[in-house]
Design a protein around this motif. Structure first.
Motif, short mmCIF file in Angstrom:
data_model
loop_
_atom_site.label_atom_id
_atom_site.label_comp_id
_atom_site.label_asym_id
_atom_site.label_seq_id
_atom_site.Cartn_x
_atom_site.Cartn_y
_atom_site.Cartn_z
N GLU A 65 48.78 -41.69 31.80
CA GLU A 65 49.25 -40.80 30.74
C GLU A 65 49.51 -39.43 31.36
O GLU A 65 49.23 -39.19 32.51
N SER A 66 50.00 -38.52 30.55
CA SER A 66 50.21 -37.17 31.04
C SER A 66 49.58 -36.17 30.08
O SER A 66 49.53 -36.40 28.88
N HIS A 67 49.09 -35.07 30.65
CA HIS A 67 48.58 -33.97 29.83
C HIS A 67 49.73 -33.12 29.30
O HIS A 67 49.53 -32.23 28.51
N MET A 68 50.94 -33.39 29.80
CA MET A 68 52.10 -32.62 29.33
C MET A 68 52.66 -33.28 28.08
O MET A 68 52.84 -34.48 28.03
N GLU A 218 51.29 -25.94 37.50
CA GLU A 218 50.75 -27.30 37.34
C GLU A 218 50.12 -27.77 38.65
O GLU A 218 49.10 -28.48 38.64
N MET A 219 50.70 -27.39 39.79
CA MET A 219 50.24 -27.89 41.08
C MET A 219 48.97 -27.17 41.57
O MET A 219 48.41 -27.56 42.59
N PHE A 220 48.53 -26.15 40.88
CA PHE A 220 47.29 -25.48 41.30
C PHE A 220 46.09 -26.42 41.01
O PHE A 220 45.44 -26.91 41.92
N ASP A 221 45.84 -26.65 39.75
CA ASP A 221 44.94 -27.72 39.28
C ASP A 221 43.53 -27.74 39.90
O ASP A 221 42.94 -28.81 40.07
N PRO A 259 61.44 -28.48 29.84
CA PRO A 259 60.64 -27.69 28.88
C PRO A 259 59.20 -28.18 28.76
O PRO A 259 58.32 -27.38 28.45
N SER A 260 58.95 -29.46 29.02
CA SER A 260 57.57 -29.97 28.96
C SER A 260 56.73 -29.33 30.05
O SER A 260 55.59 -28.91 29.83
#
Ligand SMILES: [Zn+2]
Length: 326
Positions: A65-68, A218-221, A259-260
């Protein structure tokens, strides 16, 4: 603290006081960066026992799944995506190209296999595939696809593999999650047969997107990501681990303009702002997307794509040279 890739000095870089996905405080978001090669790491590493809790999320990639959340693109978004797509010259990991370098029916290991997508692709092409993943949810999903994933990590591989060697070992978006990536690379080298191939892909901390949005990227995470790689840092670390780089891969550009993606990065910023700790963090507004596209569209690949990959080889004992397609 010295850089494990180049022995350079590591200095304070980014401070992110919260785990953005959980929206709760974390002590692992203070990041140090090497003056020499740009490799960065959390100033404090968790105990291995703490790591499992980082992945206790409602939704994560490995759970399929995605958190986005899906956000419908408006007119300006559609134009941005179209322009980004036209400028996108990504060279992602290509299953068919890599399969052509391997012995027919060869052995493939994916460390941090997630939902098992790559395992399924290699199995479809007649390879003998096996996954490793520390996440029970991920292993259950992989099993439901008729594939096998053993519990473990690159730093603590399953004991069943002690005497086994593979023609291809994949670590895609896994190394940045490790406490000790040098140890992970040593495992990779050990599990790769002479003449075999290793594929490593990580987020690219040297790309314009990451440099702009940093802790709101998003890539920091953090704390799931404990290390942050630049092309130079990854190359030096691979070299230190005795892996020869045969080819580079670059991946992830158009998605940064959806946009997501932007809505999720705005949410990271807003979670900081609601606590009054956004400081100088940049919110990913549509205007910043336009500026990013203008800056990154014609940038060199190492500054453009959000992820970098290397195809490495373990020297064949016979001295034969492995051919790797450019
Ligand atoms: Zn360094």
């Amino acid at each position: 603290m010295d850089c494990p890739a180049c022995s350079g000095l590591m200095r304070r870089w980014i401070a992110m006081p919260i785990d953005a996905k959980k929206d709760e405080p974390t002590p692992f978001g203070r990041i140090l960066r090497c003056d020499g090669c740009g490799l960065a790491r959390s100033s404090r590493m968790p105990d291995p026992a703490e790591v499992g809790g980082f992945y206790d999320l409602k939704s994560y990639y490995t759970h399929g799944e995605s958190h986005m959340h899906a956000v419908s693109p408006g007119l300006i978004d559609r134009i941005l995506i179209r322009l980004a797509w036209a400028a996108d010259r990504a060279t992602p990991f290509d299953v068919d190209a890599v399969a052509a370098m391997l012995p027919s029916g060869g052995r493939v290991l994916d460390i941090g296999c997630g939902d098992g997508e790559k395992l399924a692709a290699f199995r479809e092409r007649g390879f003998d595939v096996l996954g490793i993943d520390p996440d029970p949810g991920s292993r259950a999903y992989v099993a439901s696809q008729g594939l096998t994933a053993l519990p473990g990590t690159a730093e603590a591989p399953p004991s069943e593999l002690a005497d086994r060697r593979f023609d291809l070992v994949i670590m895609s978006h896994a190394l940045e999650h490790c406490i000790d990536p040098m140890r992970a690379l040593a495992t990779m080298r050990q599990l790769t047969a002479p003449g075999g191939i290793g594929y490593i892909e990580v987020p690219n901390a040297a790309c314009h997107h990451f440099e702009t949005f940093r802790q709101c990227s998003e890539m920091f995470d953090a704390p799931r990501h404990l290390w942050f790689f630049t092309p130079d840092g990854l190359a030096k670390m691979a070299d230190a681990a005795g892996l020869d780089i045969a080819a580079w891969r670059h991946n992830g550009f158009t998605r940064l303009f959806t946009p997501s993606w932007r809505a999720w990065e705005c949410e990271i910023h807003d979670r900081l702002a609601r606590r009054g700790i956004a400081g100088g963090a940049k919110r990913h507004s549509r205007w910043r997307s336009v500026m990013l596209l203008a800056r990154a569209a014609f940038a060199p690949a190492n500054r453009k794509y959000d992820s970098i990959g290397i195809l490495t080889r373990v020297p064949d004992r016979s001295g034969a040279t492995l051919r790797v397609a450019a």
